[in-house]
Design a protein around this motif. Structure first.
Motif, PDB file in Angstrom:
ATOM      1  N   ALA A  85     -74.320 -23.074  41.369  1.00  0.00           N
ATOM      2  CA  ALA A  85     -74.331 -21.717  41.921  1.00  0.00           C
ATOM      3  C   ALA A  85     -74.167 -20.691  40.806  1.00  0.00           C
ATOM      4  O   ALA A  85     -73.401 -20.892  39.861  1.00  0.00           O
ATOM      5  CB  ALA A  85     -73.204 -21.573  42.945  1.00  0.00           C
ATOM      6  N   ASP A  86     -74.896 -19.613  40.893  1.00  0.00           N
ATOM      7  CA  ASP A  86     -74.789 -18.487  39.969  1.00  0.00           C
ATOM      8  C   ASP A  86     -74.852 -18.917  38.503  1.00  0.00           C
ATOM      9  O   ASP A  86     -73.921 -18.675  37.721  1.00  0.00           O
ATOM     10  CB  ASP A  86     -73.483 -17.717  40.211  1.00  0.00           C
ATOM     11  CG  ASP A  86     -73.419 -17.143  41.613  1.00  0.00           C
ATOM     12  OD1 ASP A  86     -74.458 -16.656  42.097  1.00  0.00           O
ATOM     13  OD2 ASP A  86     -72.332 -17.196  42.217  1.00  0.00           O
ATOM     14  N   PRO A  87     -75.927 -19.563  38.095  1.00  0.00           N
ATOM     15  CA  PRO A  87     -76.018 -20.016  36.699  1.00  0.00           C
ATOM     16  C   PRO A  87     -76.078 -18.840  35.730  1.00  0.00           C
ATOM     17  O   PRO A  87     -76.753 -17.842  35.981  1.00  0.00           O
ATOM     18  CB  PRO A  87     -77.323 -20.817  36.679  1.00  0.00           C
ATOM     19  CG  PRO A  87     -78.134 -20.240  37.793  1.00  0.00           C
ATOM     20  CD  PRO A  87     -77.150 -19.870  38.856  1.00  0.00           C
ATOM     21  N   GLN A  88     -75.389 -18.978  34.625  1.00  0.00           N
ATOM     22  CA  GLN A  88     -75.446 -17.974  33.569  1.00  0.00           C
ATOM     23  C   GLN A  88     -76.534 -18.285  32.550  1.00  0.00           C
ATOM     24  O   GLN A  88     -76.899 -17.421  31.751  1.00  0.00           O
ATOM     25  CB  GLN A  88     -74.078 -17.861  32.870  1.00  0.00           C
ATOM     26  CG  GLN A  88     -72.994 -17.286  33.761  1.00  0.00           C
ATOM     27  CD  GLN A  88     -71.668 -17.187  33.046  1.00  0.00           C
ATOM     28  OE1 GLN A  88     -70.682 -17.805  33.434  1.00  0.00           O
ATOM     29  NE2 GLN A  88     -71.611 -16.401  31.986  1.00  0.00           N
ATOM     30  N   ILE A  89     -77.015 -19.528  32.565  1.00  0.00           N
ATOM     31  CA  ILE A  89     -78.083 -19.939  31.654  1.00  0.00           C
ATOM     32  C   ILE A  89     -79.159 -20.640  32.473  1.00  0.00           C
ATOM     33  O   ILE A  89     -78.854 -21.457  33.348  1.00  0.00           O
ATOM     34  CB  ILE A  89     -77.583 -20.919  30.578  1.00  0.00           C
ATOM     35  CG1 ILE A  89     -76.399 -20.349  29.807  1.00  0.00           C
ATOM     36  CG2 ILE A  89     -78.714 -21.273  29.602  1.00  0.00           C
ATOM     37  CD1 ILE A  89     -75.736 -21.357  28.884  1.00  0.00           C
ATOM     38  N   LEU A  90     -80.402 -20.340  32.159  1.00  0.00           N
ATOM     39  CA  LEU A  90     -81.529 -21.063  32.726  1.00  0.00           C
ATOM     40  C   LEU A  90     -82.243 -21.779  31.585  1.00  0.00           C
ATOM     41  O   LEU A  90     -82.847 -21.146  30.722  1.00  0.00           O
ATOM     42  CB  LEU A  90     -82.475 -20.103  33.435  1.00  0.00           C
ATOM     43  CG  LEU A  90     -83.758 -20.688  34.032  1.00  0.00           C
ATOM     44  CD1 LEU A  90     -83.462 -21.862  34.961  1.00  0.00           C
ATOM     45  CD2 LEU A  90     -84.541 -19.611  34.764  1.00  0.00           C
TER      46      LEU A  90
END
Length: 234
Positions: free
Chosen positions: A19-24
């Motif tokens: 949930a709510d990734p800071q990195i893709l």
């Protein structure tokens, strides 16, 4: 971590996300790489920031990841120069889809990476667009004909770059591939002045532990991003 697989323009996309990734993380893969993705994700569990990983299938490795046409270096298959079309798929089709699914209300840092020719593709893509915060090139094919001349004239725009190589790769019998050690040292030297960059040497040749080396590449970027503002890039 949630895992889903879907098809986009005939390419299979394997998406792992929290949930709510800071990195893709974005990674081109062939069938061999796809079979190692679950293990790669296990090795990435220590990442200090929540992330998503989208691995998209490459149907013709030598064509779709090479930045320009080149004759065969090993075997009989030439390089087809299709990287531009692959980058267009990534930026115009896949990334908007992932933004909607993974983080519709905020921007995640983008890190493009991969192994071997996919690592070279990441470096080349980083000269074409400033979209990427980081590039993670594990054992990249920087021996590719004309690459060093190109990157001298076309600097990488991503501010953070990871490079690695196996310590036996430059002992290859093929003279073009044996140049990889000198090439990656020069690539690293080009990055050191204006980038947060590192070059890591792994034990072994090119055909060992690709999933471990790729996981290390992505983890390094995650740690740099987590430490931003607290300490300089080593």
């Amino acid at each position: 971590m949630q895992k889903e697989v879907f098809t986009l323009e005939e390419r299979r996309v394997t998406l792992y996300r929290r949930a709510d990734p800071q990195i893709l993380f974005l990674q081109p893969v062939d069938e061999h790489d796809e079979g190692l993705l679950d293990r790669q994700l296990t090795l990435m569990e220590s990442a200090p920031l929540p992330f998503a990983l989208a691995a998209f299938s490459i149907l013709d490795w030598n064509k779709e990841l090479s930045p320009w046409e080149a004759p065969p270096v090993f075997g009989k298959t030439p390089f087809g120069g299709g990287a531009g079309e692959t980058l267009a798929f990534l930026t115009e089709r896949l990334m908007p889809e992932l933004r909607e699914v993974c983080a519709p209300e905020k921007e995640s840092a983008l890190c493009l990476g991969g192994y071997s020719l996919a690592g070279l593709f990441a470096l080349w893509a980083g000269t074409q667009t400033a979209l990427f915060t980081g590039l993670a090139a594990a054992s990249p094919s920087v021996w590719f004909p004309g690459w060093l001349d190109y990157v001298r004239a076309n600097p990488i725009l991503a501010p953070t770059v990871y490079l690695s190589l196996g310590d036996r790769e430059e002992r290859a019998k093929n003279p073009v591939m044996a140049s990889v050690g000198a090439c990656i040292r020069e690539q690293y030297a080009l990055l050191q002045k204006d980038h947060c960059a590192t070059l890591e040497w792994n034990p072994g040749n090119h055909f060992q532990q690709s999933e471990e080396r790729t996981a290390k590449a992505f983890l390094w970027f995650a740690r740099q991003l987590a430490a931003a503002g607290e300490k300089p890039c080593p």
